[in-house]
Design a protein around this motif. Structure first.
Motif, PDB file in Angstrom:
ATOM      1  N   LYS A  21      13.286  66.498  39.950  1.00 22.77           N
ATOM      2  CA  LYS A  21      13.375  66.479  41.418  1.00 22.77           C
ATOM      3  C   LYS A  21      13.294  65.035  41.924  1.00 22.77           C
ATOM      4  O   LYS A  21      14.029  64.650  42.834  1.00 22.77           O
ATOM      5  N   ILE A  22      12.408  64.260  41.326  1.00 23.14           N
ATOM      6  CA  ILE A  22      12.261  62.861  41.735  1.00 23.14           C
ATOM      7  C   ILE A  22      13.529  62.087  41.414  1.00 23.14           C
ATOM      8  O   ILE A  22      14.078  61.381  42.257  1.00 23.14           O
ATOM      9  N   GLY A  23      13.999  62.212  40.185  1.00 23.84           N
ATOM     10  CA  GLY A  23      15.178  61.466  39.751  1.00 23.84           C
ATOM     11  C   GLY A  23      16.424  61.792  40.541  1.00 23.84           C
ATOM     12  O   GLY A  23      17.251  60.921  40.811  1.00 23.84           O
ATOM     13  N   MET A  24      16.557  63.041  40.933  1.00 25.58           N
ATOM     14  CA  MET A  24      17.755  63.452  41.653  1.00 25.58           C
ATOM     15  C   MET A  24      17.633  63.268  43.165  1.00 25.58           C
ATOM     16  O   MET A  24      18.590  63.490  43.881  1.00 25.58           O
ATOM     17  N   SER A  25      16.471  62.843  43.640  1.00 33.63           N
ATOM     18  CA  SER A  25      16.260  62.694  45.082  1.00 33.63           C
ATOM     19  C   SER A  25      16.528  61.290  45.592  1.00 33.63           C
ATOM     20  O   SER A  25      16.721  61.100  46.776  1.00 33.63           O
ATOM     21  N   LEU A  89      13.300  62.481  34.643  1.00 36.71           N
ATOM     22  CA  LEU A  89      13.560  61.405  35.591  1.00 36.71           C
ATOM     23  C   LEU A  89      14.940  60.795  35.403  1.00 36.71           C
ATOM     24  O   LEU A  89      15.614  60.457  36.371  1.00 36.71           O
ATOM     25  N   THR A  90      15.392  60.667  34.159  1.00 30.75           N
ATOM     26  CA  THR A  90      16.591  59.874  33.879  1.00 30.75           C
ATOM     27  C   THR A  90      17.864  60.664  33.582  1.00 30.75           C
ATOM     28  O   THR A  90      18.961  60.156  33.805  1.00 30.75           O
ATOM     29  N   LEU A  91      17.745  61.866  33.073  1.00 32.57           N
ATOM     30  CA  LEU A  91      18.927  62.594  32.606  1.00 32.57           C
ATOM     31  C   LEU A  91      19.967  62.834  33.717  1.00 32.57           C
ATOM     32  O   LEU A  91      21.137  62.472  33.563  1.00 32.57           O
ATOM     33  N   GLY A  92      19.567  63.420  34.818  1.00 34.40           N
ATOM     34  CA  GLY A  92      20.508  63.676  35.920  1.00 34.40           C
ATOM     35  C   GLY A  92      21.104  62.403  36.503  1.00 34.40           C
ATOM     36  O   GLY A  92      22.331  62.297  36.637  1.00 34.40           O
ATOM     37  N   PRO A  93      20.268  61.409  36.835  1.00 33.47           N
ATOM     38  CA  PRO A  93      20.820  60.170  37.383  1.00 33.47           C
ATOM     39  C   PRO A  93      21.784  59.440  36.445  1.00 33.47           C
ATOM     40  O   PRO A  93      22.766  58.861  36.909  1.00 33.47           O
ATOM     41  N   ILE A  94      21.530  59.490  35.145  1.00 30.94           N
ATOM     42  CA  ILE A  94      22.457  58.840  34.205  1.00 30.94           C
ATOM     43  C   ILE A  94      23.827  59.489  34.294  1.00 30.94           C
ATOM     44  O   ILE A  94      24.854  58.797  34.340  1.00 30.94           O
ATOM     45  N   CYS A  95      23.855  60.808  34.360  1.00 33.61           N
ATOM     46  CA  CYS A  95      25.143  61.512  34.480  1.00 33.61           C
ATOM     47  C   CYS A  95      25.848  61.140  35.784  1.00 33.61           C
ATOM     48  O   CYS A  95      27.059  60.900  35.799  1.00 33.61           O
ATOM     49  N   LEU A  99      29.477  59.004  36.445  1.00 33.26           N
ATOM     50  CA  LEU A  99      30.556  59.507  37.295  1.00 33.26           C
ATOM     51  C   LEU A  99      30.890  58.509  38.404  1.00 33.26           C
ATOM     52  O   LEU A  99      32.067  58.218  38.662  1.00 33.26           O
ATOM     53  N   LEU A 100      29.852  57.946  39.045  1.00 30.41           N
ATOM     54  CA  LEU A 100      30.089  56.965  40.108  1.00 30.41           C
ATOM     55  C   LEU A 100      30.761  55.704  39.588  1.00 30.41           C
ATOM     56  O   LEU A 100      31.600  55.103  40.273  1.00 30.41           O
ATOM     57  N   ALA A 101      30.419  55.298  38.375  1.00 34.42           N
ATOM     58  CA  ALA A 101      31.060  54.119  37.779  1.00 34.42           C
ATOM     59  C   ALA A 101      32.547  54.355  37.592  1.00 34.42           C
ATOM     60  O   ALA A 101      33.370  53.465  37.856  1.00 34.42           O
ATOM     61  N   LEU A 102      32.896  55.545  37.168  1.00 32.62           N
ATOM     62  CA  LEU A 102      34.317  55.881  37.033  1.00 32.62           C
ATOM     63  C   LEU A 102      35.018  55.848  38.390  1.00 32.62           C
ATOM     64  O   LEU A 102      36.116  55.304  38.522  1.00 32.62           O
ATOM     65  N   LEU A 103      34.381  56.434  39.401  1.00 34.47           N
ATOM     66  CA  LEU A 103      34.976  56.436  40.738  1.00 34.47           C
ATOM     67  C   LEU A 103      35.083  55.014  41.302  1.00 34.47           C
ATOM     68  O   LEU A 103      36.085  54.667  41.931  1.00 34.47           O
ATOM     69  N   TYR A 104      34.047  54.197  41.067  1.00 41.15           N
ATOM     70  CA  TYR A 104      34.041  52.829  41.588  1.00 41.15           C
ATOM     71  C   TYR A 104      35.179  52.006  40.989  1.00 41.15           C
ATOM     72  O   TYR A 104      35.816  51.219  41.698  1.00 41.15           O
ATOM     73  N   THR A 105      35.437  52.188  39.701  1.00 42.72           N
ATOM     74  CA  THR A 105      36.525  51.417  39.086  1.00 42.72           C
ATOM     75  C   THR A 105      37.872  51.753  39.706  1.00 42.72           C
ATOM     76  O   THR A 105      38.761  50.911  39.748  1.00 42.72           O
ATOM     77  N   HIS A 106      38.012  52.967  40.228  1.00 38.19           N
ATOM     78  CA  HIS A 106      39.292  53.366  40.823  1.00 38.19           C
ATOM     79  C   HIS A 106      39.376  53.105  42.319  1.00 38.19           C
ATOM     80  O   HIS A 106      40.474  52.934  42.850  1.00 38.19           O
ATOM     81  N   TYR A 107      38.225  53.076  43.051  1.00 39.69           N
ATOM     82  CA  TYR A 107      38.267  53.019  44.510  1.00 39.69           C
ATOM     83  C   TYR A 107      37.489  51.859  45.135  1.00 39.69           C
ATOM     84  O   TYR A 107      37.346  51.811  46.348  1.00 39.69           O
ATOM     85  N   SER A 108      37.004  50.926  44.353  1.00 39.52           N
ATOM     86  CA  SER A 108      36.160  49.852  44.892  1.00 39.52           C
ATOM     87  C   SER A 108      36.892  48.922  45.856  1.00 39.52           C
ATOM     88  O   SER A 108      36.255  48.250  46.659  1.00 39.52           O
ATOM     89  N   TYR A 109      38.180  48.892  45.805  1.00 39.85           N
ATOM     90  CA  TYR A 109      38.955  48.023  46.691  1.00 39.85           C
ATOM     91  C   TYR A 109      38.995  48.539  48.132  1.00 39.85           C
ATOM     92  O   TYR A 109      39.320  47.794  49.059  1.00 39.85           O
ATOM     93  N   LEU A 110      38.642  49.796  48.359  1.00 43.06           N
ATOM     94  CA  LEU A 110      38.700  50.375  49.699  1.00 43.06           C
ATOM     95  C   LEU A 110      37.576  49.826  50.576  1.00 43.06           C
ATOM     96  O   LEU A 110      36.416  49.754  50.160  1.00 43.06           O
ATOM     97  N   GLU A 111      37.911  49.471  51.806  1.00 40.31           N
ATOM     98  CA  GLU A 111      36.914  48.951  52.758  1.00 40.31           C
ATOM     99  C   GLU A 111      35.829  49.985  53.045  1.00 40.31           C
ATOM    100  O   GLU A 111      34.656  49.648  53.187  1.00 40.31           O
ATOM    101  N   SER A 112      36.189  51.248  53.126  1.00 45.03           N
ATOM    102  CA  SER A 112      35.198  52.297  53.409  1.00 45.03           C
ATOM    103  C   SER A 112      34.179  52.410  52.268  1.00 45.03           C
ATOM    104  O   SER A 112      32.991  52.643  52.526  1.00 45.03           O
ATOM    105  N   ALA A 113      34.593  52.235  51.045  1.00 46.63           N
ATOM    106  CA  ALA A 113      33.668  52.286  49.906  1.00 46.63           C
ATOM    107  C   ALA A 113      32.706  51.099  49.961  1.00 46.63           C
ATOM    108  O   ALA A 113      31.498  51.256  49.728  1.00 46.63           O
TER     109      ALA A 113
END
Length: 185
Positions: A21-25, A89-95, A99-113
């Motif tokens: 709960k802590i890790g995912m919050s 604490l770590t399992l959920g956030p690592i996953c 996922l966010l790292a994958l999304l960031y590599t594709h969309y980091s150029y967007l001003e909204s991101a």
């Protein structure tokens, strides 16, 4: 420290769930959620116990929140409890970070991101300040401890001393005042 907390045991599963709960919050820092979950919601620790354990965790190497998970997990469930707390604490956030790292590599150029990331950092500052204020309320019960808080803030902020120096400077005063505080209780 209350006797009922020192005798309490938790299963590794209970520790895993609490720390999940802590890790995912939290995003960018889970300390505010750790205090809320462990002290206010699950009532695993008292506010004073949380502050004491966190103080120890801040002066040893490693991330404070992971150190906290190890300390609390081992206190209430031994080595298995420590492992379960850290895994929770770590399992959920690592996953999620993968996922966010994958999304960031594709969309980091967007001003909204880029704007969203800037806004999230302000939320993190507010959450950390909120936790600090809650912990400070505990120290108001023994106003002399505010002197330790002041010495620490001045040493760290004004003089920009490293953690080792701050601990060396503030610890003797904190120890003396803690002895007086314990005698009053």
């Amino acid at each position: 420290m209350s006797l009922n907390h020192s005798l309490k045991t938790l299963t590794p599963t209970e520790l895993f769930i609490s720390f999940s709960k802590i890790g995912m919050s939290g995003f960018g820092g889970v300390l505010p959620w750790a205090r809320r979950t462990l002290v206010e919601q699950d009532k695993i620790l008292t506010s004073e116990e949380f502050s004491s354990i966190l103080g120890i965790c801040q002066i040893v190497p490693g991330p404070n929140i992971v150190n906290l998970a190890v300390c609390i997990g081992s206190r209430f469930g031994g080595a298995r409890g420590a492992f379960a707390a850290v895994a929770g604490l770590t399992l959920g956030p690592i996953c999620i970070v993968m996922l966010l790292a994958l999304l960031y590599t594709h969309y980091s150029y967007l001003e909204s991101a880029q704007g969203a990331l800037r806004g999230i950092s302000a939320v993190g500052v507010g959450l950390i300040a909120s936790t600090g204020i809650k912990m400070l309320r505990d120290e108001l019960r023994f106003p002399a401890m505010l002197l330790v808080v002041l010495v620490t803030v001045i040493a760290a902020s004004y003089y920009q001393l490293g953690l080792g120096w701050v601990v060396l400077i503030a610890s003797p005063l904190a120890w003396i005042l803690a002895q007086k505080k314990a005698r009053k209780l």
